[in-house]
Design an enzyme around this catalytic site. Structure first.
Site, PDB file in Angstrom:
ATOM      1  N   ASN A 196     -10.374  -2.716   2.534  1.00  0.00           N
ATOM      2  CA  ASN A 196     -10.044  -2.739   1.110  1.00  0.00           C
ATOM      3  C   ASN A 196     -11.309  -2.514   0.289  1.00  0.00           C
ATOM      4  O   ASN A 196     -12.425  -2.535   0.825  1.00  0.00           O
ATOM      5  CB  ASN A 196      -9.455  -4.104   0.722  1.00  0.00           C
ATOM      6  CG  ASN A 196      -7.969  -4.220   1.052  1.00  0.00           C
ATOM      7  OD1 ASN A 196      -7.287  -3.224   1.276  1.00  0.00           O
ATOM      8  ND2 ASN A 196      -7.477  -5.445   1.066  1.00  0.00           N
TER       9      ASN A 196
ATOM     10  N   HIS B  14      -3.990   1.062  12.115  1.00  0.00           N
ATOM     11  CA  HIS B  14      -3.752  -0.181  12.844  1.00  0.00           C
ATOM     12  C   HIS B  14      -5.093  -0.815  13.228  1.00  0.00           C
ATOM     13  O   HIS B  14      -5.881  -0.188  13.933  1.00  0.00           O
ATOM     14  CB  HIS B  14      -2.937   0.134  14.096  1.00  0.00           C
ATOM     15  CG  HIS B  14      -2.573  -1.082  14.893  1.00  0.00           C
ATOM     16  ND1 HIS B  14      -2.754  -2.366  14.439  1.00  0.00           N
ATOM     17  CD2 HIS B  14      -2.025  -1.204  16.116  1.00  0.00           C
ATOM     18  CE1 HIS B  14      -2.340  -3.214  15.350  1.00  0.00           C
ATOM     19  NE2 HIS B  14      -1.897  -2.544  16.397  1.00  0.00           N
TER      20      HIS B  14
ATOM     21  N   HIS C  75       0.829  -1.216   0.000  1.00  0.00           N
ATOM     22  CA  HIS C  75       0.000   0.000   0.000  1.00  0.00           C
ATOM     23  C   HIS C  75       0.863   1.266   0.000  1.00  0.00           C
ATOM     24  O   HIS C  75       0.505   2.274   0.612  1.00  0.00           O
ATOM     25  CB  HIS C  75      -0.951   0.032   1.208  1.00  0.00           C
ATOM     26  CG  HIS C  75      -1.977  -1.059   1.210  1.00  0.00           C
ATOM     27  ND1 HIS C  75      -3.240  -0.906   0.698  1.00  0.00           N
ATOM     28  CD2 HIS C  75      -1.925  -2.335   1.656  1.00  0.00           C
ATOM     29  CE1 HIS C  75      -3.929  -2.036   0.847  1.00  0.00           C
ATOM     30  NE2 HIS C  75      -3.147  -2.920   1.422  1.00  0.00           N
TER      31      HIS C  75
HETATM   32 FE1  HDE Z   1      -2.546  -4.740   5.494  1.00  0.00          FE
HETATM   33  N1  HDE Z   1      -0.729  -3.968   5.943  1.00  0.00           N
HETATM   34  N2  HDE Z   1      -1.924  -6.560   6.032  1.00  0.00           N
HETATM   35  N3  HDE Z   1      -4.308  -5.561   4.873  1.00  0.00           N
HETATM   36  N4  HDE Z   1      -3.182  -2.970   4.875  1.00  0.00           N
HETATM   37  C1  HDE Z   1      -0.351  -2.692   5.812  1.00  0.00           C
HETATM   38  O1  HDE Z   1       0.721  -1.491   7.497  1.00  0.00           O
HETATM   39  C2  HDE Z   1      -0.812  -6.814   6.753  1.00  0.00           C
HETATM   40  C3  HDE Z   1      -4.675  -6.862   4.980  1.00  0.00           C
HETATM   41  C4  HDE Z   1      -4.434  -2.643   4.458  1.00  0.00           C
HETATM   42  O2  HDE Z   1      -3.135   3.549   4.091  1.00  0.00           O
HETATM   43  C5  HDE Z   1       0.960  -2.401   6.455  1.00  0.00           C
HETATM   44  O3  HDE Z   1       1.046   0.654   8.037  1.00  0.00           O
HETATM   45  C6  HDE Z   1      -0.760  -8.211   7.099  1.00  0.00           C
HETATM   46  C7  HDE Z   1      -6.081  -7.035   4.785  1.00  0.00           C
HETATM   47  C8  HDE Z   1      -4.485  -1.258   4.089  1.00  0.00           C
HETATM   48  O4  HDE Z   1      -1.535   3.346   5.577  1.00  0.00           O
HETATM   49  C9  HDE Z   1       1.374  -3.735   7.062  1.00  0.00           C
HETATM   50  C10 HDE Z   1      -1.864  -8.781   6.554  1.00  0.00           C
HETATM   51  C11 HDE Z   1      -6.557  -5.781   4.547  1.00  0.00           C
HETATM   52  C12 HDE Z   1      -3.196  -0.766   4.324  1.00  0.00           C
HETATM   53  C13 HDE Z   1       0.209  -4.615   6.677  1.00  0.00           C
HETATM   54  C14 HDE Z   1      -2.603  -7.736   5.900  1.00  0.00           C
HETATM   55  C15 HDE Z   1      -5.440  -4.884   4.602  1.00  0.00           C
HETATM   56  C16 HDE Z   1      -2.416  -1.854   4.828  1.00  0.00           C
HETATM   57  C17 HDE Z   1       1.969  -1.701   5.581  1.00  0.00           C
HETATM   58  C18 HDE Z   1      -2.267 -10.225   6.558  1.00  0.00           C
HETATM   59  C19 HDE Z   1      -8.001  -5.374   4.244  1.00  0.00           C
HETATM   60  C20 HDE Z   1      -2.708   0.632   4.070  1.00  0.00           C
HETATM   61  C21 HDE Z   1       2.048  -0.283   6.106  1.00  0.00           C
HETATM   62  C22 HDE Z   1      -2.719 -10.674   7.784  1.00  0.00           C
HETATM   63  C23 HDE Z   1      -8.911  -5.707   5.288  1.00  0.00           C
HETATM   64  C24 HDE Z   1      -2.936   1.518   5.254  1.00  0.00           C
HETATM   65  C25 HDE Z   1       1.235  -0.267   7.291  1.00  0.00           C
HETATM   66  C26 HDE Z   1      -2.504   2.935   4.954  1.00  0.00           C
HETATM   67  C27 HDE Z   1      -1.092  -1.736   5.215  1.00  0.00           C
HETATM   68  C28 HDE Z   1       0.150  -5.887   7.066  1.00  0.00           C
HETATM   69  C29 HDE Z   1      -3.792  -7.991   5.188  1.00  0.00           C
HETATM   70  C30 HDE Z   1      -5.599  -3.473   4.359  1.00  0.00           C
HETATM   71  C31 HDE Z   1       2.702  -4.301   6.627  1.00  0.00           C
HETATM   72  C32 HDE Z   1       0.346  -8.884   7.889  1.00  0.00           C
HETATM   73  C33 HDE Z   1      -6.877  -8.338   4.865  1.00  0.00           C
HETATM   74  C34 HDE Z   1      -5.682  -0.494   3.550  1.00  0.00           C
HETATM   75  O5  HDE Z   1       1.476  -3.665   8.443  1.00  0.00           O
END
Ligand code: HDE
Length: 745
Positions: A186, A378, A114
């Site tokens: 999402n 978060h 992202h």
């Molecule tokens: Fe994320 N995801 N994600 N994700 N995600 C990040 O956090 C992660 C997942 C989503 O505009 C990171 O601050 C793991 C689902 C958005 O700043 C990180 C797993 C959904 C954004 C991270 C998921 C999301 C992130 C990278 C699997 C929809 C952008 C930077 C369990 C429900 C937020 C940060 C923004 C961002 C980890 C799966 C949505 C690495 C480990 C499912 C919208 O922490």
């Protein structure tokens, strides 16, 4: 220059919220600009929640004169301190070293996923419908809560295009009176994996391949398809990614989903399970693949610009916030669907989305880095009345989002960055660390203490303390998943069969395109075998496009024929949507009558469209009887920027034009020999993209030269300027003229 004695038409007076600069560099110091009050940083607070400085001093630039970082005024910032005019630079030059050192460290690591995003401030107003389900203060009737929203693509780097085929992030930070609640969702309601431990695998597979670092921001490559074809729980998310959902027309026209199931908890401690939804007031619309490809070249910042322009021009994007509500039963299933499985949806026909409030985006950020880049979401940022479930994907996220900020934002104090600061009092007893901004008072940052009078105190439920839902937990430690997570194909089939015929064709084309980019035949064949399980026609057509035989479905895999869910289709025959905020291009030149141009602009602006006058050059151009301001010269504008066009130009009938080749751009009389070729290109692209095309009667011959017949669907040539515009607006309300695009019936 406009002549004050002749009519002058101006359509679009408000492109950016900046004061006009003077032509010369100003010489008199003036106080620096304040950020607009509605986007000013929240007050700086100590960790005990007390303001530590006046709000105005949180402004980055406080005085009229340039200074060092420590406030010493500077006389010159253009020359290093040298030993003589032609001599070497002196180490003594603190200003030089400070300026370059700071610059050298301006970049922070981009988000690991992202990375490409755009943000906006807004407000959430609850309608109170959730008050009976949740004690959260911000869900009580008529409570207004400030929010910051960040939209993003997933796979691309920070500088990648806005419009690849990809899932979009839809992250909302609610600054509630009880602390921050983040809904990090999402635009696709399911995910590729069921367990967070697979996240590095799917992301390593989707990101550019490690040897050549290509392709950027795209899933059409070997490693992505290798992974999703081996790891079949990814098939549901993958088919959504092959659908129009992965090509949103605008960030303003996409749905958002919390994906996981959450708990809501009421005053009595009773719980329900919910799934969160965002429904855009403008309707759910997508780009066509050709449009998305053009956009990536023509304006890679298209969606960022579109969001900014809409907010700037008062076309405020808004979404209804809604919940699907399920009883909190022991087995955590609803109608046989496991609510802890993030690869499954619950069709809206089985559990309708109940509106609980409205989100409206009201202001653009003042500074991209300070706000959009530094915002830290978060899923563990919860408030009393909302809690997580045991969805194993969500559980892993609860660790990741805290952890990732330590590298990205450089330490544990990122909650003190203005955009992340809660609007509720903070007394966290967290101390020191990199970038500590609070000046903590007291001597006893520990509990229990008597030296600081025992402060801060534990809160009871009546004081608004957060209580985890006391769900019973038991079981052996295992690395396994429940059997109900095993069905990977029934819902992808339901999704495909719920789409309209046009959307199905787009899905077929997307699989065909993407798999054609896969270089390993084994990977293509493996994915085709999965398509055979999803839908026979889908498989046969993709196989034909790849020049491969269509495999027969594996008889050992049981796939259910679930009832289609009409709510999943974006294209609904006869449906209309608000036109506010959509874009209209009005082509004008020296043959245009200003009254006609004004009438088109007025009619479109009365319906709150964003209107761009397209002319032969930038600045002020001549009309037949006056002048007009050009918003986008024809050499700059491309079809993807417009939802519709109206021609106000008079053209020579096609029969009188000797040859298209004579219509040379830039020749003083090119308009006398035919239509500007750039207009013809625009028309043919807009026509292919199913967009409404209007022409005042004198301009109609231009359509013929572009190969468009007056009676083609979505072409309007009857009536005066206002009437043509009204008919065009009625077509824009359908989003596209689908008859032109429909490959089937
Ligand atoms: Fe994320 N995801 N994600 N994700 N995600 C990040 O956090 C992660 C997942 C989503 O505009 C990171 O601050 C793991 C689902 C958005 O700043 C990180 C797993 C959904 C954004 C991270 C998921 C999301 C992130 C990278 C699997 C929809 C952008 C930077 C369990 C429900 C937020 C940060 C923004 C961002 C980890 C799966 C949505 C690495 C480990 C499912 C919208 O922490």
């Amino acid at each position: 220059m406009p002549n004050p004695d002749r009519p002058h038409v101006v359509a679009n007076p408000k492109p950016r919220d900046l004061p006009a600069p003077s032509v010369e560099e100003p010489v008199d110091p003036v106080p620096p600009l304040d950020p607009p009050s509605d986007v000013a940083a929240p007050e700086l607070r100590s960790a005990t929640g007390r303001p530590v400085r006046a709000a105005a001093t949180t402004r980055a630039q406080q005085g009229a004169f340039l200074t060092t970082a420590t406030g010493t005024r500077l006389r010159d910032t253009d020359h290093s301190l040298k030993a003589g005019r032609r001599g070497p630079v002196l180490l003594q030059d603190h200003h030089l070293r400070e300026k370059i050192t700071h610059f050298d460290h301006e970049r922070i690591p981009e988000r690991v996923v992202h990375a490409r995003g755009v943000g906006a401030h807004g407000v959430f107003v609850s309608n109170g419908a959730a008050a009976k389900l949740s004690r959260a203060a911000f869900l009580q009737a008529d409570v207004e809560t400030p929010v910051f929203v960040r939209f993003s693509t997933v796979l691309g780097s920070r500088g990648s295009a806005d419009t690849p085929r990809d899932t979009r992030g839809f992250a909302v930070k609610f600054y509630t009176s009880e602390g921050v609640f983040d809904l990090v969702g999402n635009n696709i309601p399911v995910f590729f994996i069921q367990d967070a431990i697979k996240f590095p695998d799917i992301i390593h597979a989707g990101k550019p391949e490690p040897d050549r670092e290509i392709p950027q921001a795209a899933s059409a490559h070997d490693t992505f398809w290798d992974f999703v074809s081996l790891h079949t729980e990814a098939q549901h998310h993958t088919i959504w990614n092959m659908s129009d959902r992965a090509l949103p027309a605008s960030l303003r026209t996409m749905e958002g989903f919390g994906v996981h199931t959450f708990h809501l908890v009421d005053e009595a401690g009773d719980t329900v399970l919910v799934k969160f939804h965002w429904k855009p007031a403008a309707g759910v619309h997508s780009q066509l693949w050709e449009e998305a490809q053009l956009t990536a070249g023509g304006d890679p910042d298209f969606q960022r610009r579109d969001l900014y322009d809409a907010i700037q021009n008062g076309a405020l994007p808004s979404w209804t916030f809604g919940v699907q509500v399920f009883p909190d039963t022991e087995d955590e299933t609803f109608e046989g669907i496991d609510l802890l499985d993030p690869t499954k949806i619950v069709p809206e026909e089985l559990a309708p989305v109940q509106p609980i409030g409205t989100l409206t985006l009201t202001a653009n950020p003042t500074n991209y880095f300070a706000e959009t880049e530094q915002v830290a979401f978060h899923p563990g940022h919860l408030v009393p009345g909302i809690d997580v479930t045991n969805d194993p994907l969500l559980q892993g996220r609860l660790f990741s989002y805290l952890d990732t900020q330590l590298t990205r934002l450089g330490g544990p104090n990122f909650d003190q960055i203005p955009i992340n600061r809660p609007h509720a009092d903070v007394s966290d007893m967290l101390r020191d660390g990199f970038h500590q901004h609070a000046v903590h008072t007291g001597v006893a940052p520990y509990k229990p203490n008597s030296l600081d009078g025992g402060c801060p105190f534990h809160a009871g439920v009546a004081d608004g303390a957060f209580l985890e839902v006391p769900s019973p937990v038991e079981g052996e430690k295992v690395r396994e998943h429940p059997a109900s997570f095993d069905d990977h194909f029934s819902q992808p089939r339901m999704f495909f069969r719920s789409l309209s015929p046009i959307e199905q064709e787009h899905v077929i084309a997307a699989y065909t395109f993407e798999l054609s980019k896969v270089t390993w035949p084994q990977v293509r064949e493996r994915q085709l075998a999965h398509l055979a399980l999803i839908d026979e026609r889908l498989c046969a057509e993709v196989a034909a496009g790849l020049g491969l035989p269509a495999p027969t479905p594996d008889p050992d895999v049981e796939v259910q024929d679930l009832a289609p869910s009409p709510a999943l289709a974006q294209i609904v025959p006869g449906a209309t949507y608000p036109v506010a905020g959509r874009t209209l291009g009005v082509v004008a030149d020296a043959s245009t009558r200003t009254a006609d141009l004004q009438a088109v602009v007025d009619a479109a602006q009365a319906a709150d469209l964003l209107v761009f006058v397209l002319g032969p050059h930038a600045g002020v151009a001549d009309a037949a009887d006056g002048t007009f301001a050009v918003d986008k010269p024809l050499y700059q504008v491309r079809s993807f920027e417009l939802d519709a066009v109206v021609l106000t130009t008079a053209t020579t009938p096609a029969a009188d034009v000797p040859s298209r080749r004579d219509a040379k751009v830039g020749s003083p009389d090119h308009r006398d020999v035919g239509v500007d070729p750039r207009t013809l290109l625009l028309l043919s692209e807009l026509f292919r993209q199913g967009k409404a095309i209007g022409a005042l009667p004198d301009a109609a011959p231009a359509l013929v030269q572009a190969g468009i017949a007056e009676d083609d669907p979505g072409v309007v040539v009857r009536g005066d300027a206002a009437a043509v515009t009204e008919q065009v607006l009625a077509l824009v309300a359908q989003h596209r003229v689908w008859e032109r695009l429909s490959p089937v019936g």
